[in-house]
Design an enzyme around this catalytic site. Structure first.
Site, PDB file in Angstrom:
ATOM      1  N   SER A 210      42.321  14.786  -1.579  1.00  0.00           N
ATOM      2  CA  SER A 210      43.428  15.668  -1.921  1.00  0.00           C
ATOM      3  C   SER A 210      43.994  15.272  -3.281  1.00  0.00           C
ATOM      4  O   SER A 210      43.576  14.278  -3.879  1.00  0.00           O
ATOM      5  CB  SER A 210      44.517  15.592  -0.852  1.00  0.00           C
ATOM      6  OG  SER A 210      45.122  14.318  -0.926  1.00  0.00           O
ATOM      7  N   LYS A 211      44.953  16.051  -3.720  1.00  0.00           N
ATOM      8  CA  LYS A 211      45.533  15.882  -5.060  1.00  0.00           C
ATOM      9  C   LYS A 211      45.959  14.458  -5.382  1.00  0.00           C
ATOM     10  O   LYS A 211      45.918  14.037  -6.528  1.00  0.00           O
ATOM     11  CB  LYS A 211      46.748  16.797  -5.205  1.00  0.00           C
ATOM     12  CG  LYS A 211      46.374  18.188  -5.679  1.00  0.00           C
ATOM     13  CD  LYS A 211      47.413  18.730  -6.657  1.00  0.00           C
ATOM     14  CE  LYS A 211      46.928  20.001  -7.321  1.00  0.00           C
ATOM     15  NZ  LYS A 211      47.419  21.217  -6.680  1.00  0.00           N
ATOM     16  N   ARG A 212      46.390  13.715  -4.355  1.00  0.00           N
ATOM     17  CA  ARG A 212      46.886  12.384  -4.702  1.00  0.00           C
ATOM     18  C   ARG A 212      45.768  11.442  -5.152  1.00  0.00           C
ATOM     19  O   ARG A 212      46.017  10.371  -5.672  1.00  0.00           O
ATOM     20  CB  ARG A 212      47.668  11.780  -3.538  1.00  0.00           C
ATOM     21  CG  ARG A 212      46.792  11.445  -2.360  1.00  0.00           C
ATOM     22  CD  ARG A 212      47.664  10.878  -1.277  1.00  0.00           C
ATOM     23  NE  ARG A 212      47.026  11.021  -0.011  1.00  0.00           N
ATOM     24  CZ  ARG A 212      46.965  10.038   0.850  1.00  0.00           C
ATOM     25  NH1 ARG A 212      47.490   8.870   0.581  1.00  0.00           N
ATOM     26  NH2 ARG A 212      46.378  10.228   2.017  1.00  0.00           N
TER      27      ARG A 212
END
Ligand code: GLU
Length: 480
Positions: free
Chosen positions: A251-253
């Site tokens: 995911s984005k993190r």
């Protein structure tokens, strides 16, 4: 003939996981001289995002993934956008009702919410499963809103073969009577994709493994219609590495996860595709790692898809991208780097700079940082003159740099070659290593340990005036 599809929902961005699905589905078709089609799954109108379908086409185009049928090019099963196929789903839902494989459900929202709450879950209590024909007709006559639900077998097991994960079985008692057609007349994913895959002649359903748990419901639909089941190819999970060393769903993190964000960061589409191909697949036929899409089309084999989760490794992507960047011709590099060149480099010798940085950067967004030395005179840092290997330090700099300035001032042709010649001569006369002299100059010019290019290359780009100015400034600071 093999026929596969990529069936994205228009969510507004292309996660690399989706792109991998598209790629694998495409490669399976192409490797087997089959057909590959695109279908847009937009029945969840609440999630509709303006411009999202165009982004899907643009991404496929940038990736080199072509298709034989799709919303923008048409084909024998058109339309290829689910929201334009409403009538088709209605017809097939009614066929299932006729066959006794589905039923009308008139339960109100209130009632459903209550049973959800009561049971602490989302299971439907099959309240409408056994309504009499008369009750159903009366409800329809009154215009009561309804959904259509799949009538799951109550006992026994459902089993299917997945080409990656092997045999998958579930107990039928675990399957809920899921909704096929919603009250707005639109189908759910579970229903629509089965009808479409059948009507569009899909032989291999290639998709993420998050769908594996619903696949038993899907094969039951095929069975209910009396259609031959397709082959299933579920792809391994994509994970990202967390800071603490653990892994979780990508995911984005973890970094950029959409194709567009990666491109904006300066990754080349070819490099992205090459890297993504390895997220769940590895050829047994070769250890080579650089593959064009054409190579992949020849090599890819379903049997070589791995079922264990794969980790998206940004370091490895950087490595691929660096390889692709350094293989570009200077002209090609110029084109792709255009957007990333800082304005401050405008009046500098751009070709020379590009030549220097091309083999050195991992992604195009590194350009701003590595070229800084050409338009910014960094802060004085005495320590950096110190270099063990070359036996240099600030004292030596203080004594040698003024002599170097004299040499530079007397030069008319200020090119890399001539500079190198003159400064090597000077080093020999002084009994110093060429490396030592170059180190001192490079530090005096940039105060940067790792630079694109050596002292003479940097001076050629900076030009005579700027080079001498910087060295004189350094001398001043060394004497303070
Ligand atoms: N529309 C689904 C998605 O975007 C596709 C699933 C499938 O390929 O069947 O995840």
């Amino acid at each position: 003939m093999i026929k596969t599809r990529f069936a994205p929902s228009p969510t507004g961005f292309m996660h690399v996981g989706n792109l991998r699905t598209a790629l694998y589905s495409y490669l399976i078709a192409r490797a087997n001289k089959g057909k590959f089609i695109i279908r847009i799954e937009d029945t969840d109108q609440e999630r509709f995002v303006e411009g999202a379908t165009d982004l899907i086409f643009a991404t496929l185009k940038a990736s080199g993934i072509d298709y034989d049928e799709g919303p923008d090019i048409g084909g024998p099963s058109a339309p290829y956008i689910q929201s334009e196929r409403k009538e088709i789903y209605k017809k097939y839902a009614e066929i299932l009702i006729e066959k006794g494989e589905a039923y009308y459900c008139f339960c109100s929202k209130d009632r459903l919410e209550k049973i959800h709450e009561d049971e602490n879950g989302y299971s439907y209590d099959r309240h409408c499963r056994n309504l009499s024909k008369e009750e159903v007709e009366e409800n329809l006559r009154q215009g009561k809103p309804f959904v259509i639900r799949q009538k799951m077998p109550l006992d026994g097991e459902t089993t299917f073969e997945d080409m990656v994960f092997g045999t998958v079985s579930v107990k039928n008692e675990e399957l809920q009577d899921i909704i096929l057609l919603k009250s707005d007349g639109l189908p759910t994913y579970n229903f629509a994709h089965v009808v479409d895959d059948y009507l569009m002649g899909i032989t291999h359903v290639v998709r993420g493994s998050e769908y594996i748990s619903s696949a038993p419901k899907h094969v039951l639909l095929y069975d209910a219609f009396g259609w031959e089941r397709p082959k299933y190819v579920h792809l391994p999970l994509l994970m990202g590495k967390n800071e603490d060393g653990t892994f979780s769903k990508l995911s984005k993190r973890h970094g950029s996860v959409s194709f567009q964000d990666l491109v904006d960061e300066g990754y080349l589409p070819d490099a992205i595709i090459n890297y993504i191909a390895f997220l769940g697949w590895k050829s047994k036929q070769t250890t080579e790692e650089f593959f064009s899409l054409n190579d992949l089309k020849k090599l890819f084999k379903i049997e070589e898809i791995n079922k264990s989760p794969s980790v998206f490794d940004y370091e490895k992507l950087n490595w691929f991208n660096k390889g692709y960047l350094s293989n570009l011709s200077l002209d090609e590099f110029k084109i792709v780097s255009k957007k990333f060149m800082p304005d401050n480099l405008k009046n500098k010798n751009e070709d020379k700079i590009l030549e220097l940085i091309k083999p050195r950067i991992e992604k195009l967004s590194d350009i701003a940082e590595v070229t800084k030395i050409f338009y910014e005179f960094p802060n004085f840092d005495k320590e950096k003159f110190e270099n063990k290997k070359n036996k240099t330090d600030a004292e030596l700099a203080k004594s040698v740099l003024p002599e170097i300035v004299k040499i530079l001032e007397n030069m008319d042709v200020f090119t890399n070659d001539v500079l190198f010649l003159n400064l090597s001569k000077f080093s020999n006369e002084k009994g110093l290593k060429v490396g030592a002299v170059m180190w001192l100059i490079r530090i005096a010019l940039t105060y940067t340990l790792a630079t694109p290019g050596g002292a003479t290359e940097i001076m050629e780009i900076l030009g005579k005036e700027e080079s001498i100015y910087r060295i004189k400034e350094s001398i001043k600071k060394l004497s303070n």
